[in-house]
Design a protein around this motif. Structure first.
Motif, PDB file in Angstrom:
ATOM      1  N   LEU A 113       6.588  94.431 -44.774  1.00 35.69           N
ATOM      2  CA  LEU A 113       6.318  93.151 -44.125  1.00 35.69           C
ATOM      3  C   LEU A 113       6.888  92.013 -44.971  1.00 35.69           C
ATOM      4  CD1 LEU A 113       4.840  91.609 -41.867  1.00 35.69           C
ATOM      5  CD2 LEU A 113       2.800  91.619 -43.308  1.00 35.69           C
ATOM      6  N   ASP A 114       7.759  91.207 -44.365  1.00 37.29           N
ATOM      7  CA  ASP A 114       8.357  90.075 -45.084  1.00 37.29           C
ATOM      8  C   ASP A 114       7.588  88.786 -44.833  1.00 37.29           C
ATOM      9  OD1 ASP A 114      10.371  91.607 -46.043  1.00 37.29           O
ATOM     10  OD2 ASP A 114      11.858  90.991 -44.549  1.00 37.29           O
ATOM     11  N   ARG A 115       7.086  88.626 -43.612  1.00 39.09           N
ATOM     12  CA  ARG A 115       6.559  87.313 -43.256  1.00 39.09           C
ATOM     13  C   ARG A 115       5.545  87.438 -42.128  1.00 39.09           C
ATOM     14  NH1 ARG A 115       9.140  82.028 -41.744  1.00 39.09           N
ATOM     15  NH2 ARG A 115      10.212  82.947 -39.979  1.00 39.09           N
ATOM     16  N   ALA A 116       4.484  86.660 -42.194  1.00 38.58           N
ATOM     17  CA  ALA A 116       3.525  86.589 -41.087  1.00 38.58           C
ATOM     18  C   ALA A 116       3.335  85.115 -40.748  1.00 38.58           C
ATOM     19  CB  ALA A 116       2.192  87.202 -41.516  1.00 38.58           C
ATOM     20  N   ILE A 117       3.451  84.769 -39.487  1.00 40.16           N
ATOM     21  CA  ILE A 117       3.246  83.377 -39.057  1.00 40.16           C
ATOM     22  C   ILE A 117       2.064  83.353 -38.097  1.00 40.16           C
ATOM     23  CG2 ILE A 117       4.256  81.361 -37.904  1.00 40.16           C
ATOM     24  CD1 ILE A 117       7.017  82.554 -38.461  1.00 40.16           C
ATOM     25  N   ASP A 118       1.080  82.523 -38.411  1.00 39.54           N
ATOM     26  CA  ASP A 118      -0.071  82.391 -37.512  1.00 39.54           C
ATOM     27  C   ASP A 118       0.201  81.292 -36.496  1.00 39.54           C
ATOM     28  OD1 ASP A 118      -2.160  84.257 -38.325  1.00 39.54           O
ATOM     29  OD2 ASP A 118      -1.935  83.268 -40.270  1.00 39.54           O
ATOM     30  N   ALA A 119      -0.096  81.598 -35.249  1.00 36.42           N
ATOM     31  CA  ALA A 119       0.170  80.634 -34.172  1.00 36.42           C
ATOM     32  C   ALA A 119      -1.064  80.516 -33.291  1.00 36.42           C
ATOM     33  CB  ALA A 119       1.374  81.085 -33.359  1.00 36.42           C
ATOM     34  N   PHE A 120      -1.080  79.461 -32.485  1.00 34.15           N
ATOM     35  CA  PHE A 120      -2.272  79.180 -31.675  1.00 34.15           C
ATOM     36  C   PHE A 120      -1.847  78.369 -30.471  1.00 34.15           C
ATOM     37  CE2 PHE A 120      -1.534  76.218 -35.100  1.00 34.15           C
ATOM     38  CZ  PHE A 120      -1.533  74.988 -34.472  1.00 34.15           C
ATOM     39  N   SER A 121      -2.718  78.330 -29.462  1.00 32.16           N
ATOM     40  CA  SER A 121      -2.377  77.435 -28.358  1.00 32.16           C
ATOM     41  C   SER A 121      -3.128  76.125 -28.557  1.00 32.16           C
ATOM     42  CB  SER A 121      -2.659  78.065 -27.001  1.00 32.16           C
ATOM     43  OG  SER A 121      -3.985  78.461 -26.937  1.00 32.16           O
ATOM     44  N   TYR A 122      -2.505  75.058 -28.109  1.00 31.74           N
ATOM     45  CA  TYR A 122      -3.040  73.708 -28.291  1.00 31.74           C
ATOM     46  C   TYR A 122      -3.302  73.132 -26.911  1.00 31.74           C
ATOM     47  CZ  TYR A 122      -2.794  68.663 -29.401  1.00 31.74           C
ATOM     48  OH  TYR A 122      -3.044  67.323 -29.512  1.00 31.74           O
ATOM     49  N   ASP A 123      -4.570  72.821 -26.643  1.00 33.83           N
ATOM     50  CA  ASP A 123      -4.955  72.284 -25.336  1.00 33.83           C
ATOM     51  C   ASP A 123      -4.384  73.206 -24.243  1.00 33.83           C
ATOM     52  OD1 ASP A 123      -6.272  70.356 -23.790  1.00 33.83           O
ATOM     53  OD2 ASP A 123      -4.453  69.200 -23.517  1.00 33.83           O
ATOM     54  N   GLU A 124      -3.872  72.636 -23.165  1.00 34.38           N
ATOM     55  CA  GLU A 124      -3.298  73.476 -22.100  1.00 34.38           C
ATOM     56  C   GLU A 124      -1.802  73.624 -22.349  1.00 34.38           C
ATOM     57  OE1 GLU A 124      -4.912  74.800 -19.212  1.00 34.38           O
ATOM     58  OE2 GLU A 124      -6.711  74.301 -20.383  1.00 34.38           O
ATOM     59  N   ARG A 126       0.239  72.887 -24.853  1.00 32.05           N
ATOM     60  CA  ARG A 126       1.001  71.754 -25.375  1.00 32.05           C
ATOM     61  C   ARG A 126       1.686  72.134 -26.677  1.00 32.05           C
ATOM     62  NH1 ARG A 126      -0.572  66.776 -22.766  1.00 32.05           N
ATOM     63  NH2 ARG A 126      -2.434  67.238 -21.560  1.00 32.05           N
ATOM     64  N   ASP A 127       2.867  71.524 -26.861  1.00 31.34           N
ATOM     65  CA  ASP A 127       3.480  71.526 -28.177  1.00 31.34           C
ATOM     66  C   ASP A 127       2.657  70.553 -29.025  1.00 31.34           C
ATOM     67  OD1 ASP A 127       5.769  71.789 -30.096  1.00 31.34           O
ATOM     68  OD2 ASP A 127       5.866  69.637 -29.704  1.00 31.34           O
ATOM     69  N   LEU A 128       2.748  70.653 -30.354  1.00 29.35           N
ATOM     70  CA  LEU A 128       1.946  69.752 -31.196  1.00 29.35           C
ATOM     71  C   LEU A 128       2.370  68.287 -31.062  1.00 29.35           C
ATOM     72  CD1 LEU A 128       1.469  71.952 -34.396  1.00 29.35           C
ATOM     73  CD2 LEU A 128      -0.318  71.230 -32.798  1.00 29.35           C
ATOM     74  N   SER A 129       3.520  68.036 -30.454  1.00 26.78           N
ATOM     75  CA  SER A 129       3.911  66.653 -30.149  1.00 26.78           C
ATOM     76  C   SER A 129       3.023  66.076 -29.043  1.00 26.78           C
ATOM     77  CB  SER A 129       5.375  66.609 -29.688  1.00 26.78           C
ATOM     78  OG  SER A 129       5.527  67.445 -28.545  1.00 26.78           O
ATOM     79  N   GLY A 130       2.312  66.946 -28.347  1.00 26.66           N
ATOM     80  CA  GLY A 130       1.445  66.497 -27.257  1.00 26.66           C
ATOM     81  C   GLY A 130       2.044  66.763 -25.879  1.00 26.66           C
ATOM     82  N   TYR A 131       3.320  67.150 -25.827  1.00 31.54           N
ATOM     83  CA  TYR A 131       3.971  67.406 -24.533  1.00 31.54           C
ATOM     84  C   TYR A 131       3.670  68.825 -24.051  1.00 31.54           C
ATOM     85  CZ  TYR A 131       6.331  63.001 -24.982  1.00 31.54           C
ATOM     86  OH  TYR A 131       6.563  61.650 -25.083  1.00 31.54           O
ATOM     87  N   GLU A 132       3.442  68.937 -22.753  1.00 33.26           N
ATOM     88  CA  GLU A 132       3.186  70.273 -22.191  1.00 33.26           C
ATOM     89  C   GLU A 132       4.453  71.100 -22.259  1.00 33.26           C
ATOM     90  OE1 GLU A 132       1.200  70.602 -18.376  1.00 33.26           O
ATOM     91  OE2 GLU A 132      -0.081  68.895 -18.919  1.00 33.26           O
ATOM     92  N   ASP A 133       4.310  72.333 -22.643  1.00 37.56           N
ATOM     93  CA  ASP A 133       5.469  73.220 -22.810  1.00 37.56           C
ATOM     94  C   ASP A 133       5.320  74.401 -21.859  1.00 37.56           C
ATOM     95  OD1 ASP A 133       7.793  74.231 -23.849  1.00 37.56           O
ATOM     96  OD2 ASP A 133       6.868  75.080 -25.643  1.00 37.56           O
ATOM     97  N   GLY A 134       6.373  74.687 -21.134  1.00 38.15           N
ATOM     98  CA  GLY A 134       6.348  75.846 -20.242  1.00 38.15           C
ATOM     99  C   GLY A 134       6.240  75.473 -18.766  1.00 38.15           C
ATOM    100  N   THR A 135       6.205  74.162 -18.469  1.00 35.90           N
ATOM    101  CA  THR A 135       6.036  73.717 -17.072  1.00 35.90           C
ATOM    102  C   THR A 135       7.069  74.357 -16.137  1.00 35.90           C
ATOM    103  OG1 THR A 135       5.396  71.588 -18.018  1.00 35.90           O
ATOM    104  CG2 THR A 135       5.767  71.642 -15.633  1.00 35.90           C
ATOM    105  N   GLU A 136       8.324  74.363 -16.570  1.00 36.64           N
ATOM    106  CA  GLU A 136       9.386  74.862 -15.677  1.00 36.64           C
ATOM    107  C   GLU A 136       9.674  76.347 -15.885  1.00 36.64           C
ATOM    108  OE1 GLU A 136      10.812  73.389 -13.177  1.00 36.64           O
ATOM    109  OE2 GLU A 136       9.876  71.429 -13.495  1.00 36.64           O
TER     110      GLU A 136
END
Ligand code: HEM
Length: 293
Positions: A113-124, A126-136
């Motif tokens: 194992l070289d690397r582990a990145i923890d990720a999470f969902s933000y609100d509905e 959203r990218d952390l900029s606050g913009y919804e991601d995945g709409t299209e």
């Protein structure tokens, strides 16, 4: 699609972990992959194999390549190939940690194992900029058409190609912008997620408009925010039946067609980039027959 790793087409997940493995012992990679395939975690973990791994196995998968590093107008797109990639999906960080350990031991001594990145969902979504991601994002049958290999024969049908890039946001730069500047950068209003025609040509959604490509460049984006200490951004993850759509969009984002680069690059940049092939499944287990296993 019962031949597709279920996590690819499933709804978003609350938490995730991305694991990147390299080859530690070439003589042990076949048995490690066989153990991985025998695991019945296929519903919770998406597995991708990189070109370097297939080279070591002396196997090829049509269309699998290595992402090309590029520097265009001082924007750097790095290429950081990965032998084996796992996207662990779940909703309990402890459980994800223990599953990571299990995978590490299943894959040893062939892989480390070289690397582990923890990720999470933000609100509905959203990218952390606050913009919804995945709409299209394409949905249902359209998602399958965009993301899943079909009519190529057993061992390939049901598989998918994934482009993965870890992006680092510069939140100081982002928050110094007015809401109008931010909306112009994305091409959508953060307030209601509506796209607007007057957005500049550099707006991300104008650069990336999937229908504006010939052929159309639909892809299935499954990106998630990541954070480590006070560093944070997006793990961009896009599945396709090939890398064609991703490459076409990235090319236009970089301004290779018309010298207009995507305004996104003013506040975020990719730190890594890898291409992987996600094998199909058979009876709920990874089907590695296309690579002779
Ligand atoms: C940190 C990096 C990125 C961020 C924050 C980001 C964010 C967004 C946002 C907010 C949208 C609008 C809503 C939506 O339809 O999802 C969007 C759309 C889109 N993005 Fe990105 N994106 C990033 C990188 C990329 C990359 C690298 C690609 C592909 C090379 C890409 C491809 C697309 C596509 C295809 C769309 C939909 C465009 C359409 O058809 O309207 N994005 N992105």
């Amino acid at each position: 699609m019962d031949m597709t790793q279920p996590g690819i087409l499933a709804e978003g997940t609350k938490l995730a972990r991305y694991l990147e493995f390299s080859v530690a012992s070439e003589v042990d990679i076949r048995s490690a992959l066989q153990s991985l395939a025998a695991n019945d975690n296929a519903d919770k973990t998406v597995i991708g194999l990189g070109q370097s791994l297939l080279d070591m196995l002396g196997e090829t998968v049509p269309g699998l390549t290595t992402l090309s590093a590029q520097t265009v107008n001082e924007i750097e797109v790095p290429s950081t190939p990965v032998a084996l990639w796992c996207w662990l999906r779940g909703d309990d960080r402890g459980e994800l940690f223990h599953r990571s350990r299990q995978l590490e031991s299943t894959l040893a001594p062939g892989f480390s194992l070289d690397r582990a990145i923890d990720a999470f969902s933000y609100d509905e979504n959203r990218d952390l900029s606050g913009y919804e991601d995945g709409t299209e994002n394409p949905e249902g049958e359209d998602a399958i058409q965009a993301a899943i290999v079909q009519h190529q024969g057993a061992g390939l049908d049901g598989s998918s190609y994934v482009a993965v890039q870890q992006w680092l946001h510069d939140f100081d730069t982002f928050s110094a912008m007015s809401t109008k500047q931010q909306d112009d950068m994305i091409g959508r209003h953060v307030s209601d997620n509506e796209e607007f025609d007057e957005a500049p040509e550099s707006a991300h959604v104008k650069r990336a408009a999937q229908e504006s490509f010939e052929p159309e460049a639909f892809m299935l984006r499954r990106s998630m925010p990541w954070a480590e200490g006070m560093k944070a951004g997006l793990v961009f993850v896009a599945f396709g039946h090939s890398f064609g759509a991703f490459e076409a969009v990235l090319n236009r984002m970089l301004g290779n067609e018309d010298s207009i680069s995507d305004a996104l690059f003013t506040f975020t940049r990719p730190l890594s980039g890898a291409y992987l092939w996600c094998p199909p499944v058979k009876d709920g287990k990874l089907d590695l027959s296309a690579i002779g296993l």
